[in-house]
Write a protein that holds these residues in place. Structure first.
Motif, PDB file in Angstrom:
ATOM      1  N   VAL A 160     -24.011 -53.919 -54.868  1.00  0.00           N
ATOM      2  CA  VAL A 160     -22.601 -53.849 -54.790  1.00  0.00           C
ATOM      3  C   VAL A 160     -22.426 -53.081 -53.547  1.00  0.00           C
ATOM      4  CG1 VAL A 160     -20.581 -53.452 -55.754  1.00  0.00           C
ATOM      5  CG2 VAL A 160     -22.249 -54.599 -57.302  1.00  0.00           C
ATOM      6  N   ILE A 161     -22.821 -52.018 -53.524  1.00  0.00           N
ATOM      7  CA  ILE A 161     -22.571 -51.070 -52.463  1.00  0.00           C
ATOM      8  C   ILE A 161     -23.458 -51.354 -51.274  1.00  0.00           C
ATOM      9  CG2 ILE A 161     -21.961 -49.302 -54.087  1.00  0.00           C
ATOM     10  CD1 ILE A 161     -24.473 -47.729 -53.554  1.00  0.00           C
ATOM     11  N   PRO A 162     -23.096 -51.027 -50.119  1.00  0.00           N
ATOM     12  CA  PRO A 162     -23.999 -51.199 -49.063  1.00  0.00           C
ATOM     13  C   PRO A 162     -25.545 -50.884 -49.392  1.00  0.00           C
ATOM     14  CG  PRO A 162     -22.035 -50.407 -48.014  1.00  0.00           C
ATOM     15  CD  PRO A 162     -22.218 -50.141 -49.566  1.00  0.00           C
ATOM     16  N   ALA A 163     -26.362 -51.700 -48.932  1.00  0.00           N
ATOM     17  CA  ALA A 163     -27.663 -51.527 -48.989  1.00  0.00           C
ATOM     18  C   ALA A 163     -28.342 -50.044 -48.348  1.00  0.00           C
ATOM     19  CB  ALA A 163     -28.642 -52.618 -48.612  1.00  0.00           C
ATOM     20  N   ASP A 164     -27.630 -49.694 -47.213  1.00  0.00           N
ATOM     21  CA  ASP A 164     -28.030 -48.628 -46.504  1.00  0.00           C
ATOM     22  C   ASP A 164     -27.642 -47.333 -47.161  1.00  0.00           C
ATOM     23  OD1 ASP A 164     -25.533 -49.455 -45.584  1.00  0.00           O
ATOM     24  OD2 ASP A 164     -25.639 -47.959 -44.123  1.00  0.00           O
ATOM     25  N   ARG A 165     -26.703 -47.470 -48.181  1.00  0.00           N
ATOM     26  CA  ARG A 165     -26.169 -46.204 -48.958  1.00  0.00           C
ATOM     27  C   ARG A 165     -26.705 -46.155 -50.393  1.00  0.00           C
ATOM     28  NH1 ARG A 165     -25.901 -43.283 -45.962  1.00  0.00           N
ATOM     29  NH2 ARG A 165     -25.050 -41.950 -47.807  1.00  0.00           N
ATOM     30  N   TRP A 166     -27.593 -47.282 -50.844  1.00  0.00           N
ATOM     31  CA  TRP A 166     -28.392 -47.190 -52.053  1.00  0.00           C
ATOM     32  C   TRP A 166     -29.742 -46.369 -51.916  1.00  0.00           C
ATOM     33  CZ3 TRP A 166     -27.573 -47.746 -56.998  1.00  0.00           C
ATOM     34  CH2 TRP A 166     -28.329 -47.616 -57.989  1.00  0.00           C
ATOM     35  N   HIS A 167     -30.066 -45.592 -52.957  1.00  0.00           N
ATOM     36  CA  HIS A 167     -31.461 -45.188 -52.900  1.00  0.00           C
ATOM     37  C   HIS A 167     -31.813 -44.811 -54.264  1.00  0.00           C
ATOM     38  CE1 HIS A 167     -29.141 -41.383 -53.664  1.00  0.00           C
ATOM     39  NE2 HIS A 167     -28.243 -41.750 -52.562  1.00  0.00           N
ATOM     40  N   GLU A 168     -32.967 -44.941 -54.585  1.00  0.00           N
ATOM     41  CA  GLU A 168     -33.540 -44.554 -56.035  1.00  0.00           C
ATOM     42  C   GLU A 168     -34.304 -43.088 -56.059  1.00  0.00           C
ATOM     43  OE1 GLU A 168     -33.810 -45.862 -58.945  1.00  0.00           O
ATOM     44  OE2 GLU A 168     -32.874 -47.704 -58.466  1.00  0.00           O
ATOM     45  N   PRO A 169     -33.881 -42.170 -57.014  1.00  0.00           N
ATOM     46  CA  PRO A 169     -33.053 -42.482 -58.035  1.00  0.00           C
ATOM     47  C   PRO A 169     -31.450 -42.215 -57.208  1.00  0.00           C
ATOM     48  CG  PRO A 169     -33.881 -40.044 -58.015  1.00  0.00           C
ATOM     49  CD  PRO A 169     -34.530 -40.926 -57.282  1.00  0.00           C
ATOM     50  N   TYR A 170     -30.432 -42.876 -57.896  1.00  0.00           N
ATOM     51  CA  TYR A 170     -29.242 -42.386 -57.183  1.00  0.00           C
ATOM     52  C   TYR A 170     -28.674 -41.082 -57.012  1.00  0.00           C
ATOM     53  CZ  TYR A 170     -24.487 -43.820 -56.217  1.00  0.00           C
ATOM     54  OH  TYR A 170     -23.239 -44.124 -55.522  1.00  0.00           O
ATOM     55  N   MET A 171     -29.289 -40.128 -58.122  1.00  0.00           N
ATOM     56  CA  MET A 171     -28.835 -38.959 -57.691  1.00  0.00           C
ATOM     57  C   MET A 171     -30.361 -38.082 -58.287  1.00  0.00           C
ATOM     58  SD  MET A 171     -25.969 -36.185 -59.736  1.00  0.00           S
ATOM     59  CE  MET A 171     -24.592 -36.651 -58.685  1.00  0.00           C
ATOM     60  N   SER A 172     -30.852 -37.279 -57.522  1.00  0.00           N
ATOM     61  CA  SER A 172     -32.008 -36.479 -57.911  1.00  0.00           C
ATOM     62  C   SER A 172     -31.573 -35.328 -58.527  1.00  0.00           C
ATOM     63  CB  SER A 172     -32.872 -36.288 -56.654  1.00  0.00           C
ATOM     64  OG  SER A 172     -31.958 -35.495 -55.738  1.00  0.00           O
ATOM     65  N   PRO A 173     -32.609 -34.769 -59.238  1.00  0.00           N
ATOM     66  CA  PRO A 173     -32.327 -33.404 -59.766  1.00  0.00           C
ATOM     67  C   PRO A 173     -31.849 -32.321 -58.631  1.00  0.00           C
ATOM     68  CG  PRO A 173     -34.177 -34.164 -60.709  1.00  0.00           C
ATOM     69  CD  PRO A 173     -33.967 -35.061 -59.646  1.00  0.00           C
ATOM     70  N   ASP A 174     -32.287 -32.389 -57.419  1.00  0.00           N
ATOM     71  CA  ASP A 174     -31.932 -31.537 -56.200  1.00  0.00           C
ATOM     72  C   ASP A 174     -30.473 -31.763 -55.963  1.00  0.00           C
ATOM     73  OD1 ASP A 174     -34.189 -30.221 -56.316  1.00  0.00           O
ATOM     74  OD2 ASP A 174     -35.303 -31.467 -54.529  1.00  0.00           O
ATOM     75  N   GLU A 175     -30.037 -32.987 -55.922  1.00  0.00           N
ATOM     76  CA  GLU A 175     -28.765 -33.328 -55.489  1.00  0.00           C
ATOM     77  C   GLU A 175     -27.850 -32.757 -56.682  1.00  0.00           C
ATOM     78  OE1 GLU A 175     -28.486 -37.608 -53.558  1.00  0.00           O
ATOM     79  OE2 GLU A 175     -29.984 -37.503 -54.959  1.00  0.00           O
ATOM     80  N   LEU A 176     -28.240 -33.001 -57.949  1.00  0.00           N
ATOM     81  CA  LEU A 176     -27.316 -32.420 -58.940  1.00  0.00           C
ATOM     82  C   LEU A 176     -27.121 -30.891 -58.748  1.00  0.00           C
ATOM     83  CD1 LEU A 176     -25.846 -32.852 -61.737  1.00  0.00           C
ATOM     84  CD2 LEU A 176     -27.793 -32.596 -63.045  1.00  0.00           C
ATOM     85  N   GLU A 177     -28.249 -30.235 -58.563  1.00  0.00           N
ATOM     86  CA  GLU A 177     -28.435 -28.744 -58.524  1.00  0.00           C
ATOM     87  C   GLU A 177     -27.211 -28.474 -57.283  1.00  0.00           C
ATOM     88  OE1 GLU A 177     -29.148 -26.552 -60.426  1.00  0.00           O
ATOM     89  OE2 GLU A 177     -30.078 -27.668 -61.749  1.00  0.00           O
ATOM     90  N   LYS A 178     -27.301 -29.325 -56.163  1.00  0.00           N
ATOM     91  CA  LYS A 178     -26.712 -29.018 -54.887  1.00  0.00           C
ATOM     92  C   LYS A 178     -25.193 -29.014 -55.347  1.00  0.00           C
ATOM     93  CE  LYS A 178     -25.644 -30.144 -50.221  1.00  0.00           C
ATOM     94  NZ  LYS A 178     -24.286 -29.959 -50.537  1.00  0.00           N
ATOM     95  N   GLU A 179     -24.486 -30.079 -55.905  1.00  0.00           N
ATOM     96  CA  GLU A 179     -23.380 -30.409 -56.454  1.00  0.00           C
ATOM     97  C   GLU A 179     -22.669 -29.059 -57.314  1.00  0.00           C
ATOM     98  OE1 GLU A 179     -21.335 -33.525 -55.500  1.00  0.00           O
ATOM     99  OE2 GLU A 179     -22.828 -32.936 -54.021  1.00  0.00           O
TER     100      GLU A 179
END
Length: 171
Positions: free
Chosen positions: A29-48
């Protein structure tokens, strides 16, 4: 009984699983260039979390049902990373969680989401949020979010009534 509470360290793994399971709806649904696996990594959660996003969870009988963040940005608050476990979506948990976090803010609330995520946009609209103009959207995303230009191009911003009323008062 569903309880809304701040996230705890012990919740992070389950909360991350909810985010990544629910985010599968964005695949294709979202642009393929914005999709990644996992959608949110543990590091990204910690950064947020380090960047000031305060996460809240909906919990029932010790089981997490959803997660939603709120980030104070001075004159506005942002709803961030709102995800409900796919098996219980459309049962009212998302609405209750949104109302809970919105009730904590004593200032206008903004929400950014993908422009093609019609279900998310409709959810926020049903809960009293309005899509802002493209001009305002671009300015708001640059001012309050740290996202790449490509994401700005493919996103929308929704605002609560307080933000919309304040804009009408600006000459």
């Amino acid at each position: 009984m569903v309880v809304m509470r701040r996230i705890r360290e012990a919740d992070l793994g389950v909360a991350l699983a909810i985010v990544n399971d629910a985010a599968q709806a964005y695949r294709g649904v979202i642009p393929a260039d914005r999709w990644h696996e996992p959608y949110m990594s543990p590091d990204e959660l910690e950064k947020e979390i380090a960047d000031g996003v305060i996460f809240w969870v909906a919990e029932e009988d010790g089981r997490l049902l959803g997660v939603m963040g709120m980030q104070d940005k001075g004159e506005v608050s942002l709803v961030r990373h709102a995800y409900i476990a796919p098996t219980i979506q459309r049962t009212g948990v998302g609405t209750r969680l949104l109302r809970h976090v919105a009730g904590l803010a004593n200032k206008p609330i903004l929400i950014g989401t993908w422009a093609d995520a019609s279900w998310a946009i409709e959810f926020y609209r049903r809960n009293g949020f309005t899509i802002v103009s493209n001009r305002d959207k671009d300015s708001l995303l640059r001012r309050y979010w740290s996202i790449p230009a490509r994401q700005i191009e493919t996103s929308v911003v929704l605002a609560d009534g307080r933000w919309m009323e304040a804009q009408q008062r600006v000459p």
